[in-house]
Write a protein that holds these residues in place. Structure first.
Motif, PDB file in Angstrom:
ATOM      1  N   ASP A  95       0.814  -1.220   0.000  1.00 48.82           N
ATOM      2  CA  ASP A  95       0.000   0.000   0.000  1.00 48.82           C
ATOM      3  C   ASP A  95       0.846   1.267   0.000  1.00 48.82           C
ATOM      4  OD1 ASP A  95      -2.399  -1.456  -0.037  1.00 48.82           O
ATOM      5  OD2 ASP A  95      -2.362  -1.658   2.143  1.00 48.82           O
ATOM      6  N   GLY A  96       2.122   1.161  -0.377  1.00 43.55           N
ATOM      7  CA  GLY A  96       2.965   2.334  -0.537  1.00 43.55           C
ATOM      8  C   GLY A  96       3.595   2.896   0.720  1.00 43.55           C
ATOM      9  N   PHE A  97       3.501   2.197   1.847  1.00 43.89           N
ATOM     10  CA  PHE A  97       4.119   2.706   3.070  1.00 43.89           C
ATOM     11  C   PHE A  97       4.446   1.555   4.015  1.00 43.89           C
ATOM     12  CE2 PHE A  97      -0.453   2.695   3.696  1.00 43.89           C
ATOM     13  CZ  PHE A  97      -0.587   2.091   4.940  1.00 43.89           C
ATOM     14  N   VAL A  98       5.274   1.869   5.013  1.00 43.41           N
ATOM     15  CA  VAL A  98       5.601   0.913   6.071  1.00 43.41           C
ATOM     16  C   VAL A  98       4.523   1.062   7.142  1.00 43.41           C
ATOM     17  CG1 VAL A  98       7.274   0.336   7.871  1.00 43.41           C
ATOM     18  CG2 VAL A  98       8.074   0.999   5.588  1.00 43.41           C
ATOM     19  N   PRO A  99       3.852  -0.020   7.509  1.00 44.33           N
ATOM     20  CA  PRO A  99       2.809   0.081   8.538  1.00 44.33           C
ATOM     21  C   PRO A  99       3.346   0.680   9.846  1.00 44.33           C
ATOM     22  CG  PRO A  99       2.704  -2.040   7.442  1.00 44.33           C
ATOM     23  CD  PRO A  99       3.972  -1.377   6.976  1.00 44.33           C
ATOM     24  N   HIS A 100       2.533   1.492  10.478  1.00 47.72           N
ATOM     25  CA  HIS A 100       2.937   2.176  11.708  1.00 47.72           C
ATOM     26  C   HIS A 100       3.358   1.193  12.798  1.00 47.72           C
ATOM     27  CE1 HIS A 100       1.831   6.112  10.259  1.00 47.72           C
ATOM     28  NE2 HIS A 100       0.664   5.631   9.861  1.00 47.72           N
ATOM     29  N   ASP A 101       2.630   0.079  12.942  1.00 44.06           N
ATOM     30  CA  ASP A 101       2.968  -0.873  14.001  1.00 44.06           C
ATOM     31  C   ASP A 101       4.311  -1.553  13.749  1.00 44.06           C
ATOM     32  OD1 ASP A 101       1.719  -2.243  11.825  1.00 44.06           O
ATOM     33  OD2 ASP A 101       1.237  -3.942  13.128  1.00 44.06           O
ATOM     34  N   VAL A 102       4.652  -1.797  12.507  1.00 40.73           N
ATOM     35  CA  VAL A 102       5.945  -2.404  12.176  1.00 40.73           C
ATOM     36  C   VAL A 102       7.079  -1.431  12.510  1.00 40.73           C
ATOM     37  CG1 VAL A 102       7.404  -3.264  10.289  1.00 40.73           C
ATOM     38  CG2 VAL A 102       4.987  -3.935  10.416  1.00 40.73           C
ATOM     39  N   PHE A 103       6.910  -0.170  12.126  1.00 43.67           N
ATOM     40  CA  PHE A 103       7.927   0.827  12.430  1.00 43.67           C
ATOM     41  C   PHE A 103       8.049   1.040  13.943  1.00 43.67           C
ATOM     42  CE2 PHE A 103       9.675   5.007  13.146  1.00 43.67           C
ATOM     43  CZ  PHE A 103      10.766   5.006  12.298  1.00 43.67           C
TER      44      PHE A 103
END
Length: 147
Positions: free
Chosen positions: A98-106
């Protein structure tokens, strides 16, 4: 054939410098190799897999981790929480769903790495993704790595 023989020498030097700086800043050669191997698996880069599996063994990465790296999420007890956070971030940056790194992963990675180390981890993932794309695009076969 080495990596530098398939690229313009200036491009190879720049990518090599980024890779070396990122690995040095990460400060954990074994973890760095797990990261670059996982990205190379996702990118189907046989050349980089061949090279980094050999390097990982030299840095003491165990065969069980290497054998189960492609299924690290299901390999309970094989990877510690820091390794798991790095591998999750590696996948998120490599695939960019979806074009971004998920907030929870970061956020999880940020719990395991200080700001500088996290920046180097991300730079390492970016660097290996560049190498993978160069090698795959040029159809460089495995087996030619010379340390």
């Amino acid at each position: 054939m080495s990596r530098t023989e398939v690229l313009d020498p200036e491009v190879a030097r720049a990518l090599s410098a980024l890779s070396a700086t990122a690995k040095q800043g990460l400060g954990d050669p074994a973890l760095a190799e797990l990261v670059v191997i996982r990205a190379s698996q996702l990118n189907h880069c046989a050349f980089c897999l061949d090279m980094h599996l050999a390097v990982a063994r030299k840095h003491g990465v165990g065969e069980k981790q290497l054998d189960l790296l492609a299924a690290w999420e299901e390999a309970d007890g094989v990877f510690d929480e820091r390794e798991r956070a790095a591998l999750a971030l590696t996948e998120a940056v490599t695939v960019l769903t979806d074009g971004f790194v998920p907030h929870d992963v970061f956020a999880n990675a940020a719990r395991h790495f200080d700001e500088d180390t996290l920046a180097h981890l991300i730079a390492l993932v970016v660097a290996i993704n560049n190498w993978n794309r160069m090698m795959v695009a040029r159809r460089i076969a495995p087996g030619g790595y010379r340390p």
